[in-house]
Structures are given as C-alpha cells and as structure tokens.
Motif scaffolding. Structure first.
Motif, PDB file in Angstrom:
ATOM      1  N   TRP A 108       1.626  33.379   3.390  1.00 16.02           N
ATOM      2  CA  TRP A 108       3.071  33.348   3.610  1.00 16.02           C
ATOM      3  C   TRP A 108       3.425  34.095   4.900  1.00 16.02           C
ATOM      4  N   THR A 109       4.528  33.682   5.485  1.00 18.76           N
ATOM      5  CA  THR A 109       5.008  34.258   6.735  1.00 18.76           C
ATOM      6  C   THR A 109       6.437  34.747   6.536  1.00 18.76           C
ATOM      7  N   VAL A 110       6.733  35.929   7.081  1.00 17.91           N
ATOM      8  CA  VAL A 110       8.097  36.451   7.055  1.00 17.91           C
ATOM      9  C   VAL A 110       8.610  36.549   8.483  1.00 17.91           C
ATOM     10  N   ALA A 111       9.901  36.310   8.639  1.00 18.67           N
ATOM     11  CA  ALA A 111      10.508  36.355   9.968  1.00 18.67           C
ATOM     12  C   ALA A 111      11.053  37.733  10.302  1.00 18.67           C
ATOM     13  N   THR A 112      11.473  38.483   9.274  1.00 19.66           N
ATOM     14  CA  THR A 112      12.046  39.825   9.472  1.00 19.66           C
ATOM     15  C   THR A 112      11.236  40.817   8.656  1.00 19.66           C
ATOM     16  N   ASN A 113      10.020  41.063   9.093  1.00 16.13           N
ATOM     17  CA  ASN A 113       9.076  41.891   8.345  1.00 16.13           C
ATOM     18  C   ASN A 113       9.589  43.309   8.129  1.00 16.13           C
ATOM     19  N   GLU A 114      10.391  43.811   9.062  1.00 15.29           N
ATOM     20  CA  GLU A 114      10.871  45.192   8.976  1.00 15.29           C
ATOM     21  C   GLU A 114      11.812  45.415   7.785  1.00 15.29           C
ATOM     22  N   LEU A 115      12.331  44.337   7.180  1.00 19.49           N
ATOM     23  CA  LEU A 115      13.228  44.483   6.039  1.00 19.49           C
ATOM     24  C   LEU A 115      12.494  44.494   4.704  1.00 19.49           C
ATOM     25  N   ILE A 116      11.185  44.195   4.713  1.00 14.70           N
ATOM     26  CA  ILE A 116      10.424  44.029   3.481  1.00 14.70           C
ATOM     27  C   ILE A 116       9.657  45.302   3.156  1.00 14.70           C
ATOM     28  N   GLU A 117       9.666  45.695   1.874  1.00 15.80           N
ATOM     29  CA  GLU A 117       8.858  46.836   1.433  1.00 15.80           C
ATOM     30  C   GLU A 117       7.511  46.389   0.868  1.00 15.80           C
ATOM     31  N   ARG A 118       7.543  45.353  -0.017  1.00 13.67           N
ATOM     32  CA  ARG A 118       6.289  44.893  -0.627  1.00 13.67           C
ATOM     33  C   ARG A 118       6.493  43.502  -1.235  1.00 13.67           C
TER      34      ARG A 118
END
Length: 549
Positions: free
Chosen positions: A387-397
């Motif tokens: 999986w890919t996230v576009a706003t990684n800085e908003l994710i904890e886990r």
C-alpha cells in the motif's frame, strides 16, 4: 449425492421466478412406526406482511402395479410470515423422527375442519369410468382416514418421490427425491394425461400439462430415504442444499435449518457500499458478474441488516429494493439509502426461485485520507500486501486485519509509519494456511488516534479461484481495483473498452502466480458510463464490466 439442476424452458422459468415466494424446506417422506408425514415451507417473500397459502397446491405422483395417478392437496387458508415457515402434517399433534406429540404444525390434512378452511386432499387414479368428475382420464377415489401416505414411495428406475408445488396454477417448485442418480422428471409422469385441479375458495382452477415436464426447473437428491427419514435443506431456502435426514441430520419443523451465506452457490455478485453522510445517505452498488446461463433471470434483493441475527437474512430484516438481471451484461444497480451507516444484505435468487447466496455488506468508512492504493497477491499459502500513502506524516500506524468470511476480522500485525514526509510505500508478508477465501483490510490510525478502514481485498487459493475478473470498487471514480487468479509470474495487460468496443486505455503490469489484486488510476478522458475491463496474461483472459461515475 445432492445437486441442483435447472432444466431450461425459458418462458416457464420466467413465470417461476416472478411467482415464486414459497419453497419446500423439509419433507418427511418415510415415517417409522407410529410417526406421521409432514412438510415444511419456507417463504422468501419481500413483504412485511404474512401471505395466505390458500392459492397453493401440492401434487405428488404415486405408482404401484396396475395403478398410478396423483395425490392433490389444496392448501387451506393459513398464513406464512416473510422469511418464516409453515408446516402441514398428517396428524395434530404429530410424531416424527424421535419426537412425540409435537405441536409444530399449522394444520393436519386429516382434520375434518380442513374443508371448512378451503382445503382438501384428493386421490386421482388413471381411469376413465367417471366422465363427470372434471377429469376425463382420471377418477377420484376415496382416501383412507387417516391418510399417512401423501408422499408415496414408488419403486423402479428414477425418482422414488416426485413432488410439485403450484401457486395460482403456475409451477413454482419441483423436488424429486431418491433418484438413484436420475436427474429428471421420470418419463411415466411426462406421458400422463392432463389433470384438472378444482380449487376451493377464490383460488383459480387450472390444468396440468405433464407433457411439458421434461424441461422444467427441478431440484433433486440421488440418495433414497430409509425408514424414519426424509429430506431437509441444509439452510433455509438454499439452492441444491438438500440432505437425506438421518441420526446426524434431524428434522426441525417451524425452526430454522440454518442461514445462507456467501460461501456457496454458483452466482458471483459484486457488492460495495460507498459511505456518505447523514445528510447525503450512502450508496449501495451490486451486480451479477458471473453465473451459469441456467441461473438467469437472477433476482437481486436488498435488505437492511437490522441485526437480530447480524450478517444473516431473517424475518426482521427490512426489504429495500429488488432488481432482475436477465443476462450478465445487465446491471450494475445502485441506490441511495438512509440511515447512511446501515449494514446491508444482498440476496441472489436463481431462476428456480431458491436462494443462491446471501451477501453481508458491513458499512464501514473506506479509503482513509492519505491512502493512495492498497493491493496484494496470494500464491498458495503466501500472502503479500502493498500500500502507498500520499500524506505519510499524518499516519501513526497500520493494523493489518484478516478474515475467513469477510465479516469477522482479527488483527494479524501492526506496522508503524515511517518518518518520511509525503508519499511512502509499505509491504506486509505472511503465510496463510486457509484453503478457502481470505479477506484483508487495513485499519489506518492517524496521529490524533482516529482510525478508518481501507477497502477489503479478497483472495482465493489458486486451486479454488475462479477464472473471473472481480471489480472491487464498482462503480468507480478515479481508480479501478481488480482481482483475478494467475497461473504464473508474467506481465499482464489491462485494457478498458467502452460499450462500442473502442479501447479507452491500456496498461501493462507485473503479476504473480496466485490471486492478484491491483489498483490503478483511470484515464482522465473517460466519461461517466459503463465499461468493460479485460486482463490478458497470455495463458488466461479475464473480463468484467464496471460503472464509472
């Protein structure tokens, strides 16, 4: 042996599907000493109100040396509830299969009051002595009282029991038991003359033309019943799920035999909920993506899953809408519903009127903020998720959840978010010994401790995977997610066509042996409408349709 056979007579099948609401659910054909015959109906009605059985008729065939004909039961004016049961027996109270003095019956066909309630049981023998009894080729004969042989056991080649159910003179359910491998109405019935049925009350009289019975939809069981046995559907109303009763398989009149789910059946249906808000409502989308030709027309019924039996169709689930697909190219169907957070059920009913499967659609928020795509591959016991996230800085886990039924998920692993800002790619690997379907989803936690769910990916073991192309998010907006089984590691080509056959986009991609689930953006030049997706791996070719909003 148990099997559902649908024999094609197109006009009749359409009538059957349009009329069918009541089906045989149990038939106690071989009562032991001191026991009583009975039958149980199950109703697939979408109504919220009970319906009367006064316009239903049961016809059974009997044959002994020098004598053959039919027993006819005009059912009395009793009611059956939606997704409920009704039982008729030869006595009240009655005894059956280890149970004495049961009151689990709505009427006895030997009760003298049956006639006053617009019902009867008659015997018609192939004979023409009486020409004024309404049947030139049959004579009515007096039945013994009490009569405990309505489901007569014949001997010889073919079915031991042939049982026909009519509503308003239209044949809606045929079951033949003890066929010994014979899978059709026995020839002797097809050669019988027409039989006129004189109905009591307001139900219409009708005539049965047995010469057409060589091509009617039937259900059959090859195994014969022994003493103190009969036949039972494994789950209420389920197509082709008949078992012979035994010490391990018990009759349960007026009690559920079990609930149909989405793990069996021959009809493949794509279902999804696009969750909205309390103001806008949510949208349910559903479509037949593959089915045997004999299953059509397929009726798709949608219910609110009210939760008295969560994830199961029962009498408290409220009907929402129904649509019919006459061929696989019909559909998809979608509609907005309120409340927006309701769980839903989609019921697929085949041309014979029985339930092929019931799909539960939990209503959860999908496509978390920042999750660009979620895809994976299953090769035998090995599962890989990407999986890919576009706003990684908003994710904890991320929490990886797995299920074997698509309803009950358990946590398999925790994946901590990296420190990278912007887009980032994650991978997860595990071994899964389950040989059936496996369902995966992500529970995505943001740094403020709120969480949302990804869409669910479905994987089959390569040995059991169908050669189908499954559209996961149908209808689609800007991304298309597809799932299919692959026979090896190879480059696949995805092509999308409009209904005129024009190629709208082509995309090559790496695929691996096993089940592949892939997500990719659609061309910005594609307008709203219906499209065909094709995946070609060289050895295999998969096709399905989808709706772009």
């Amino acid at each position: 042996m148990k099997k559902l056979v649908l024999l094609t007579l197109l006009g009749l099948i359409v009538i059957v599907r349009a009329k069918s609401q009541v089906l045989f659910n149990e038939v106690y054909t071989d009562p032991g000493a001191g026991k009583h015959e009975f039958f149980e109906f199950y109703s697939t009605s979408t109504s919220t109100l009970p319906q009367s059985l006064n316009n239903y008729t049961i016809v059974t065939f009997y044959e002994r040396p020098g004598e053959k004909g039919f027993f006819v039961m005009d059912l009395p004016n009793i009611s059956i509830n939606p997704r409920g049961f009704a039982v008729g027996s030869s006595a009240y109270p009655f005894n059956y299969q280890g149970v004495a003095g049961s009151s689990a019956s709505n009427f006895s066909w030997n009760d003298p009051a049956l006639a006053s309630n617009e019902g009867y049981v008659k015997k018609w023998i192939l004979k023409s002595n009486n020409l004024v009894d309404g049947n030139l080729s049959y004579d009515e004969e007096i039945l013994p009282n009490p009569f405990n042989d309505f489901f007569f056991r014949r001997t010889g080649v073919g079915a031991s029991y042939s049982v026909f159910l009519f509503k308003d003179g239209q044949l809606i359910n045929t079951v033949i038991f003890g066929t010994g491998g014979y899978n059709a109405v026995i020839p002797v019935i097809i050669t019988m003359p027409k039989l006129t049925i004189d109905m009591m009350g307001s139900a219409p009289d009708f005539a049965i033309d047995f010469s057409t019975f060589n091509s009617i939809p039937i259900e059959y069981v090859g195994q014969d019943a022994g003493s103190d046995n009969g036949y039972i559907r494994e789950n209420d109303g389920q197509c082709g799920s008949w078992d012979k009763s035994s010490a391990q398989v018990q009759h349960t009149p007026l009690v559920s035999n079990g609930y149909v789910d989405d793990t069996q059946g021959d009809i493949s249906v794509s279902t999804v909920i696009n969750r909205g808000t309390a103001a806008t409502g949510s949208t349910i989308i559903y479509d037949v993506v593959a089915a045997p030709l004999t299953s059509f027309p397929v009726t798709l019924q949608v219910y609110f899953d009210n939760g008295s039996n969560a994830f199961q169709l029962d009498g408290t689930d409220n009907f929402f809408e129904s649509n019919i697909e006459y061929q696989v190219s019909d559909g998809a169907f979608w509609n907005t519903f309120f409340p927006h957070n309701a769980n839903m059920l989609v019921v697929a009913i085949s041309s014979v009127g029985c339930i092929d499967k019931v799909m539960s659609i939990p209503n959860v928020a999908t496509l978390p903020v920042g999750l660009s795509n979620f895809q994976g591959n299953r090769n035998r016991e090995k599962v890989r998720l990407d999986w890919t996230v576009a706003t990684n800085e908003l994710i904890e886990r991320f929490e990886v959840e797995r299920s074997s039924d698509g309803q009950h998920f358990s946590s398999q692993a925790q994946v901590l978010a990296s420190e990278k800002t912007g887009s980032d790619l994650y991978e997860f690997f595990e071994s899964a010994q389950n040989t059936g379907k496996l369902y995966y989803r992500l529970k995505v936690y943001s740094k403020d401790q709120k969480f949302t769910y990804s869409k669910t990916l479905v994987f089959q073991d390569q040995a059991t995977a169908d050669n189908n192309l499954l559209i996961i998010n149908n209808p689609v907006t800007d991304k298309l997610t597809v799932s299919f089984a692959n026979t090896g590691n190879q480059t696949a080509t995805l092509r999308i066509f409009d209904l005129a056959g024009r190629v709208m986009m082509t995309q090559k991609m790496a695929t691996y042996e096993g089940t592949n689930t892939l997500s990719l953006p659609l061309s910005s030049g594609m307008n709203a409408g219906i499209y065909i997706a094709e995946v070609n791996t060289g050895p295999d070719r998969y096709i399905s349709k989808f709706v772009k909003q």
